[in-house]
Design a protein around this motif. Structure first.
Motif, PDB file in Angstrom:
ATOM      1  N   GLU A 132       0.817  -1.213   0.000  1.00 47.33           N
ATOM      2  CA  GLU A 132       0.000   0.000   0.000  1.00 47.33           C
ATOM      3  C   GLU A 132       0.848   1.259   0.000  1.00 47.33           C
ATOM      4  O   GLU A 132       0.539   2.244  -0.685  1.00 47.33           O
ATOM      5  CB  GLU A 132      -0.926   0.001   1.225  1.00 47.33           C
ATOM      6  CG  GLU A 132      -1.819   1.221   1.314  1.00 47.33           C
ATOM      7  CD  GLU A 132      -2.615   1.260   2.602  1.00 47.33           C
ATOM      8  OE1 GLU A 132      -3.371   2.221   2.804  1.00 47.33           O
ATOM      9  OE2 GLU A 132      -2.477   0.313   3.416  1.00 47.33           O
ATOM     10  N   GLU A 182       0.540  13.283  -3.450  1.00 45.78           N
ATOM     11  CA  GLU A 182      -0.900  13.334  -3.705  1.00 45.78           C
ATOM     12  C   GLU A 182      -1.314  12.300  -4.746  1.00 45.78           C
ATOM     13  O   GLU A 182      -2.366  11.672  -4.634  1.00 45.78           O
ATOM     14  CB  GLU A 182      -1.296  14.736  -4.162  1.00 45.78           C
ATOM     15  CG  GLU A 182      -1.166  15.782  -3.061  1.00 45.78           C
ATOM     16  CD  GLU A 182      -1.604  17.163  -3.521  1.00 45.78           C
ATOM     17  OE1 GLU A 182      -2.048  17.287  -4.683  1.00 45.78           O
ATOM     18  OE2 GLU A 182      -1.489  18.120  -2.736  1.00 45.78           O
ATOM     19  N   PHE A 205      -1.153   8.633  -2.955  1.00 48.61           N
ATOM     20  CA  PHE A 205      -2.076   8.220  -1.896  1.00 48.61           C
ATOM     21  C   PHE A 205      -3.420   8.931  -1.911  1.00 48.61           C
ATOM     22  O   PHE A 205      -4.332   8.523  -1.186  1.00 48.61           O
ATOM     23  CB  PHE A 205      -1.406   8.438  -0.530  1.00 48.61           C
ATOM     24  CG  PHE A 205      -0.074   7.765  -0.394  1.00 48.61           C
ATOM     25  CD1 PHE A 205       0.038   6.387  -0.518  1.00 48.61           C
ATOM     26  CD2 PHE A 205       1.075   8.504  -0.168  1.00 48.61           C
ATOM     27  CE1 PHE A 205       1.268   5.757  -0.398  1.00 48.61           C
ATOM     28  CE2 PHE A 205       2.317   7.884  -0.043  1.00 48.61           C
ATOM     29  CZ  PHE A 205       2.413   6.510  -0.168  1.00 48.61           C
ATOM     30  N   GLY A 206      -3.554   9.978  -2.723  1.00 42.55           N
ATOM     31  CA  GLY A 206      -4.813  10.723  -2.730  1.00 42.55           C
ATOM     32  C   GLY A 206      -4.769  11.847  -1.728  1.00 42.55           C
ATOM     33  O   GLY A 206      -4.400  11.652  -0.558  1.00 42.55           O
ATOM     34  N   GLN A 207      -5.140  13.043  -2.167  1.00 47.27           N
ATOM     35  CA  GLN A 207      -5.068  14.219  -1.302  1.00 47.27           C
ATOM     36  C   GLN A 207      -5.947  14.054  -0.059  1.00 47.27           C
ATOM     37  O   GLN A 207      -7.107  13.681  -0.147  1.00 47.27           O
ATOM     38  CB  GLN A 207      -5.511  15.461  -2.086  1.00 47.27           C
ATOM     39  CG  GLN A 207      -5.240  16.766  -1.356  1.00 47.27           C
ATOM     40  CD  GLN A 207      -5.611  17.970  -2.195  1.00 47.27           C
ATOM     41  OE1 GLN A 207      -6.761  18.136  -2.569  1.00 47.27           O
ATOM     42  NE2 GLN A 207      -4.646  18.815  -2.496  1.00 47.27           N
ATOM     43  N   SER A 247      -5.602  11.865   2.383  1.00 47.16           N
ATOM     44  CA  SER A 247      -5.577  10.538   3.009  1.00 47.16           C
ATOM     45  C   SER A 247      -4.517  10.509   4.104  1.00 47.16           C
ATOM     46  O   SER A 247      -3.594  11.332   4.108  1.00 47.16           O
ATOM     47  CB  SER A 247      -5.272   9.468   1.963  1.00 47.16           C
ATOM     48  OG  SER A 247      -3.947   9.613   1.483  1.00 47.16           O
ATOM     49  N   PRO A 248      -4.605   9.556   5.061  1.00 50.66           N
ATOM     50  CA  PRO A 248      -3.610   9.503   6.143  1.00 50.66           C
ATOM     51  C   PRO A 248      -2.176   9.376   5.639  1.00 50.66           C
ATOM     52  O   PRO A 248      -1.276  10.066   6.133  1.00 50.66           O
ATOM     53  CB  PRO A 248      -4.038   8.271   6.949  1.00 50.66           C
ATOM     54  CG  PRO A 248      -5.506   8.158   6.703  1.00 50.66           C
ATOM     55  CD  PRO A 248      -5.716   8.598   5.283  1.00 50.66           C
ATOM     56  N   HIS A 249      -1.952   8.485   4.658  1.00 48.52           N
ATOM     57  CA  HIS A 249      -0.586   8.323   4.143  1.00 48.52           C
ATOM     58  C   HIS A 249      -0.113   9.579   3.417  1.00 48.52           C
ATOM     59  O   HIS A 249       1.075   9.922   3.470  1.00 48.52           O
ATOM     60  CB  HIS A 249      -0.504   7.120   3.206  1.00 48.52           C
ATOM     61  CG  HIS A 249      -0.540   5.805   3.916  1.00 48.52           C
ATOM     62  ND1 HIS A 249       0.256   5.517   5.008  1.00 48.52           N
ATOM     63  CD2 HIS A 249      -1.274   4.682   3.689  1.00 48.52           C
ATOM     64  CE1 HIS A 249       0.018   4.278   5.425  1.00 48.52           C
ATOM     65  NE2 HIS A 249      -0.906   3.750   4.649  1.00 48.52           N
ATOM     66  N   ASP A 250      -1.034  10.276   2.743  1.00 45.20           N
ATOM     67  CA  ASP A 250      -0.669  11.529   2.078  1.00 45.20           C
ATOM     68  C   ASP A 250      -0.249  12.568   3.110  1.00 45.20           C
ATOM     69  O   ASP A 250       0.768  13.261   2.936  1.00 45.20           O
ATOM     70  CB  ASP A 250      -1.846  12.044   1.243  1.00 45.20           C
ATOM     71  CG  ASP A 250      -1.545  13.365   0.560  1.00 45.20           C
ATOM     72  OD1 ASP A 250      -0.457  13.490  -0.037  1.00 45.20           O
ATOM     73  OD2 ASP A 250      -2.383  14.293   0.634  1.00 45.20           O
ATOM     74  N   ASP A 251      -0.994  12.676   4.187  1.00 44.02           N
ATOM     75  CA  ASP A 251      -0.635  13.611   5.253  1.00 44.02           C
ATOM     76  C   ASP A 251       0.716  13.256   5.871  1.00 44.02           C
ATOM     77  O   ASP A 251       1.547  14.137   6.121  1.00 44.02           O
ATOM     78  CB  ASP A 251      -1.711  13.620   6.346  1.00 44.02           C
ATOM     79  CG  ASP A 251      -2.997  14.296   5.891  1.00 44.02           C
ATOM     80  OD1 ASP A 251      -2.964  14.996   4.855  1.00 44.02           O
ATOM     81  OD2 ASP A 251      -4.039  14.113   6.554  1.00 44.02           O
TER      82      ASP A 251
END
Length: 446
Positions: A139, A382, A385-387, A389-393
């Protein structure tokens, strides 16, 4: 008496280059310094706002949608910044890279091999380090490209703050390194971060791109000295190309690089000018760089750097996430290791040596600066993981931490060498024969 054969002169790499190139690079970096200050300020404002009592207003602004849905262009302001404004930045990357290889010092293989190889090493080694740290997590492994790019604006802002007087050879190396690994990063985005391609819009994009390229190459024949007429034709074609590439599923910043590559660097006889001299590339670079450095990149940083840390628990969660750990190690250690290691390897295999104005400690300091991977790293995070999302943060926290740490380490190394840099800078300003070209550049060309 038998005469001993003369020892061949050792070939040097990472030299000062030509005086005209040194002047051009100096001008670019001065412009990027202002942009870098704005970039840092925008990021700080975003972080403070995103963690303030009115943080909801920041995220509401970032996620506010505007645009024309039938054309797939109803996007949030954050997406407009990433897909639209960064296309201007990558347009300049395309212009700069083409200029370097067509009319700059890098058209010579002997001068391009080291910075290009160093850029490749500075991309591959950080990516491998991140992949090793996240090997057991498919992931998070998707973010392997996050620590691959160097933020030149942030880097030169650091140089301006610490007052470092880098010699010409190091300035040229830093800019070339950043431009090449930005190109590698956008290539990675195009190949690895495109989930599904819509062939219809992609094929249609070739039509305005071809017209844009043809008109750009022949613009003086059609428009003469009427610059407004060229803009009136080329700008709509460029926007159409961008919109169709965006609709195809390929990240729209790729269109920026393609449009930059299409612009002529050297004015041709066919376009009504002399056979040599500046072309449309120089005009566009002059017009677009202030927009990129002063507006596009700072606004992107503002909409992308704002991450809600979530207090102490949120910070602990971020720094223990393999995503953040991999990014910090890859940028702070991997970048210098890749750049220094590749440069050393090329020097050994070609039996060359560094220019007399550069020591390995200087190259190490610049390679630490290259660990400031901010703008493009935020974009890749971004995409990975997508803007929001926890992993993006967590990735953004890792990028911010790594960039600050790399900046501090580079500051420690480069400020310790400032006295030496001032000596080299003084040497590079001596013009004994008063011909307008410093003596060292004439000696290097002999």
């Amino acid at each position: 008496m038998k005469q001993e054969p003369s020892t061949p002169k050792s070939r040097t790499v990472l030299g000062r280059g030509s005086y005209s190139e040194a002047l051009r690079i100096g001008t670019i970096l001065r412009k990027e310094t202002v942009g870098g200050m704005l970039l840092v300020a925008a990021a700080v404002i975003a972080i403070i706002w995103a963690n303030s009592p009115v943080s909801e207003s920041y995220f509401a602004l970032r996620d506010f949608k505007i645009g024309y849905e039938p054309w797939h262009l109803e996007l949030s302001l954050g997406t407009w910044a990433a897909d639209g404004l960064l296309a201007v930045f990558f347009f300049l990357v395309g212009l700069e890279l083409k200029r370097e290889f067509v009319a700059g010092d890098l058209r010579q293989f002997s001068k391009s091999i080291v910075p290009v190889s160093a850029a490749v090493g500075g991309v591959v080694i950080p990516a491998l380090i991140y992949a090793v740290v996240n090997l057991t997590s498919p992931e998070t492994l998707r973010g392997w490209a996050i620590p691959t790019a160097t933020d030149i604006a942030f880097a030169v802002a650091v140089l301006a703050i610490i007052g470092s007087h880098l010699p010409s050879a190091l300035r040229i190396f830093l800019l070339t390194l950043a431009v090449v690994d930005d190109l590698l990063a956008i290539s990675i985005i195009a190949v690895f971060y495109t989930d599904e391609i819509q062939l219809g819009p992609l094929l249609l994009a070739l039509i305005p791109l071809a017209l844009y390229t043809f008109m750009a190459q022949k613009y003086r024949r059609f428009f003469g000295s009427r610059a407004w007429a060229a803009w009136a034709i080329l700008l709509p074609l460029g926007i159409a190309t961008w919109a169709l590439v965006h609709a195809s599923g390929i990240h729209a910043t790729v269109a920026g690089v393609l449009l930059g590559f299409a612009i002529p660097v050297i004015r041709s006889q066919a376009s009504g000018g002399p056979g040599t001299g500046p072309g449309l590339s120089e005009i566009f670079e002059h017009r677009f760089r202030p927009i990129s450095a002063g507006v596009a990149v700072p606004l992107f940083a503002f909409f992308s750097a704002g991450v809600a840390i979530g207090g102490w628990d949120g910070l602990v969660s971020a720094v223990t996430d393999p995503v953040a750990i991999g990014i910090v190690i890859a940028l702070v250690l991997g970048k210098p290791a890749g750049i220094i290691g590749t440069t050393w390897l090329v020097n050994k295999t070609t039996k060359a040596s560094l220019d007399s104005s550069i020591k390995w400690i200087d190259l190490f300091g610049v390679s630490l600066l290259a660990g400031i991977g901010f703008t493009v790293s935020l974009l890749v995070a971004e995409l990975s993981f997508g803007q929001g999302s926890p992993h993006d943060d967590h990735a953004k926290i890792g990028i911010l931490a790594a960039s600050v740490l790399a900046a501090l380490l580079a500051t420690a190394v480069l400020t310790s060498r400032n006295r030496y840099y001032k000596t080299v800078q003084l040497e590079e300003s001596v013009d004994s024969d008063q011909d307008g070209i410093p003596d060292v550049y004439q000696q290097d060309s002999n």
